[in-house]
Design an enzyme around this catalytic site. Structure first.
Site, PDB file in Angstrom:
ATOM      1  N   GLU A 102      -4.595  -9.311  -1.249  1.00 39.28           N
ATOM      2  CA  GLU A 102      -4.956  -9.020   0.197  1.00 39.28           C
ATOM      3  C   GLU A 102      -6.088  -8.267   0.170  1.00 39.28           C
ATOM      4  O   GLU A 102      -6.778  -7.581  -0.317  1.00 39.28           O
ATOM      5  CB  GLU A 102      -4.049  -8.175   0.839  1.00 39.28           C
ATOM      6  N   GLU A 149       0.740  -1.010  -0.105  1.00 39.50           N
ATOM      7  CA  GLU A 149      -0.040   0.020   0.024  1.00 39.50           C
ATOM      8  C   GLU A 149       0.873   1.124   0.061  1.00 39.50           C
ATOM      9  O   GLU A 149       0.776   1.855   0.852  1.00 39.50           O
ATOM     10  CB  GLU A 149      -0.870   0.022   1.168  1.00 39.50           C
TER      11      GLU A 149
END
Ligand SMILES: *[C@@H]1O[C@H](CO)[C@@H](O)[C@H](O)[C@H]1NC(C)=O
Ligand SMILES: *[C@@H]1O[C@H](CO)[C@@H](O)[C@H](O)[C@H]1NC(C)=O
Ligand SMILES: *[C@@H]1O[C@H](CO)[C@@H](O)[C@H](O)[C@H]1NC(C)=O
Length: 484
Positions: free
Chosen positions: A316, A213
């Site tokens: 994820e 991220e």
């Protein structure tokens, strides 16, 4: 209201019991790729519980496992993501130590193998290969049970490569924390561990991911609760180049670089567009996280990734809904719009709601599985690696085909009132055998009810079969002797 529906209502009002029904037609000519599999990231839960072989049996086999007095259908996950740690307690050669966020629990501090910058030689005293034993153990247990795709990923570079020495993020969260003179060092860390794993652990990583991220601005060191690090897109491109060369120079030419594990579909699209042609040519797969849930343009990401000729994984996903409702909704959206070839849950053991099995990594206690566990099993136990993903014909149906076994798998969910769903197989060359058994399994989405209950009560009738769905029920069907 559509005429067909009106007519249909009239017919069903006459015929009791009155239920509306739906028909979905599986598209036998569609092909959204070969399924790579299902997985979980290791990280925190494996650090806490990595010695427990029963957990490895539960997640990485499809056996029936007795656990805490309950019988569980193993999920059969075949992908693990190993989290390369960023934390250690030693002093660096300048006499500095890691800066620790006051809010990070020890259970989320992942042990680093590389202790200081004095030497890149893995046999030197700058490296410790005994740390992180539990996570490594769970990885080994998973591989021994059939996990065949293993990714090495980093949430933050190791602390001493960072401007503020804090692996929870930079001081503001919106600036790079990896020191500009350490871009190659981050790549060296990842590549050295990948090479060491191959030589000493008998683990060949399929892929290596340097970011987690990275475009987010919430990796704020002073308030962080986990390891995390912001990267500007231009920095990502540079690190990707270094990572590709460091893997190559260690003989790991077939280990692919994946990127960039952005939080959302939309960020993944914009990062992909900004990496530039050189970095793009150096990555083998786009990883995206599913945290945009019902939002975002999955379709745009899919078309951009396809145009770039890359694989796409949802690497994820997680949320706090223990009922499984959100998981099904988002997974269906992924199958219909994103078309990943793998899907990876974040932490299979975690706090209530997030964990498929509720656990406390700090207290090291494990309690019961939620309905979400069984809901996910409806997919993972049947849509298997190597199957061809088909268009199920509706937003509530996914389908996969096993060419060798001539088996068609259908997973469908009914969120509205109870109804019959018809599965039209007329587009197949051979739609199974008339009258043959279609095995089915059912789970109640919610807080109780059926948990992957098996039934032998459904049969092919001509070119279709039908099943009566209660509200918020997910079912899996296996049809034999189907030829496309
Ligand atoms: C079925 O899939 C094929 C191949 O992708 C496609 O050309 C066709 O339009 C699809 N049919 C329907 C009804 O969606
Ligand atoms: C190494 O791993 C491979 C594949 O996972 C396995 O087949 C083999 O038995 C392992 N070798 C040893 C010595 O453990
Ligand atoms: C359904 O039939 C199959 C094949 O005969 C059998 O293996 C399975 O145990 C049966 N399941 C149930 C729930 O009866």
């Amino acid at each position: 209201m559509h005429f067909r529906v009106l007519l249909h209502l009239a017919v069903t009002l006459l015929a009791r019991p009155a239920v509306a029904d739906e028909t979905t037609t599986i598209n036998a000519s569609s092909n959204f790729g070969t399924w790579d599999g299902w997985g979980t990231s290791l990280a925190w839960w494996a650090k806490a519980f990595g010695t427990q072989t029963a957990l490895a049996d539960i997640f990485f086999t499809r056996n029936t496992i007795s656990f805490n007095g309950k019988s569980l259908p193993g999920l059969g996950l075949n992908i693990v993501r190993y989290n390369l740690g960023a934390s250690s307690t030693n002093k660096d050669p300048d006499g500095d130590t890691m800066v620790v966020s006051p809010d990070i629990t020890p259970s989320r501090q992942m042990d680093a193998y590389w202790l200081d910058w004095t030497s890149t030689d893995p046999t030197s005293a700058s490296w410790s290969w005994t740390v992180d034993a539990n996570q490594r153990n769970m990885m080994t247990l998973a591989i021994a049970r059939g996990a065949n795709l293993v990714e090495l990923f980093s949430n933050s570079p190791v602390w001493w490569q960072l401007y503020n020495l804090n692996p929870s993020g930079s001081t503001t969260g919106s600036t790079d924390n990896l020191e500009s003179w350490n871009y190659d060092q981050h790549a060296i860390y990842l590549a050295t561990v990948a090479a060491y794993a191959k030589a000493h652990w008998n683990v060949t990583f399929t892929s290596v991911e340097a970011f987690n991220e990275p475009s987010a601005t919430y990796w704020v060191g002073p308030s962080g609760t986990q390891e995390g690090c912001h990267f500007d897109v231009s920095t990502m491109s540079t690190v990707i180049g270094f990572l590709r060369s460091e893997l190559n120079s260690r003989g790991l030419t077939s280990t692919i670089v994946s990127a960039s594990d952005e939080e959302t579909y939309d960020l993944a699209t914009s990062t992909l567009g900004g990496l530039g042609s050189t970095a793009l040519s150096q990555i083998g797969r786009v990883n995206v996280h599913g945290y945009q849930y019902g939002g975002g343009r999955r379709d745009i990401l899919y078309s951009d990734v396809s145009a770039a000729g890359k694989k796409l994984w949802n690497s994820e996903y997680g949320e706090g809904d223990a009922t499984g409702a959100q998981l099904v909704s988002n997974l269906m959206l992924d199958f219909v719009w994103l078309h990943p070839t793998a899907w990876v849950y974040w932490q299979v053991l975690d706090v209530a709601g997030w964990g498929l099995i509720t656990a406390d990594n700090n207290a090291k206690t494990i309690s019961a599985p939620s309905q979400k566990y069984f809901v996910l099993g409806q997919f993972t136990r049947h849509i298997r690696p190597g199957m061809r993903i088909l268009d199920g014909g509706s937003s509530y149906t996914v389908s996969a085909y096993d060419t060798t076994a001539k088996k068609l798998v259908i997973v469908a969910v009914n969120t509205g009132a109870a109804q019959i769903i018809n599965f039209d197989l007329s587009k197949f060359g051979t739609p199974g055998v008339n009258g043959a058994l279609v095995q089915r399994w059912a789970t109640q989405i919610g807080t109780s009810g059926m948990q992957y209950t098996a039934f032998n009560d459904t049969f092919i009738s001509g070119t279709k079969f039908s099943s009566n769905f209660g509200q918020n029920v997910i079912m899996t069907f296996e049809v034999q002797n189907v030829v496309i």
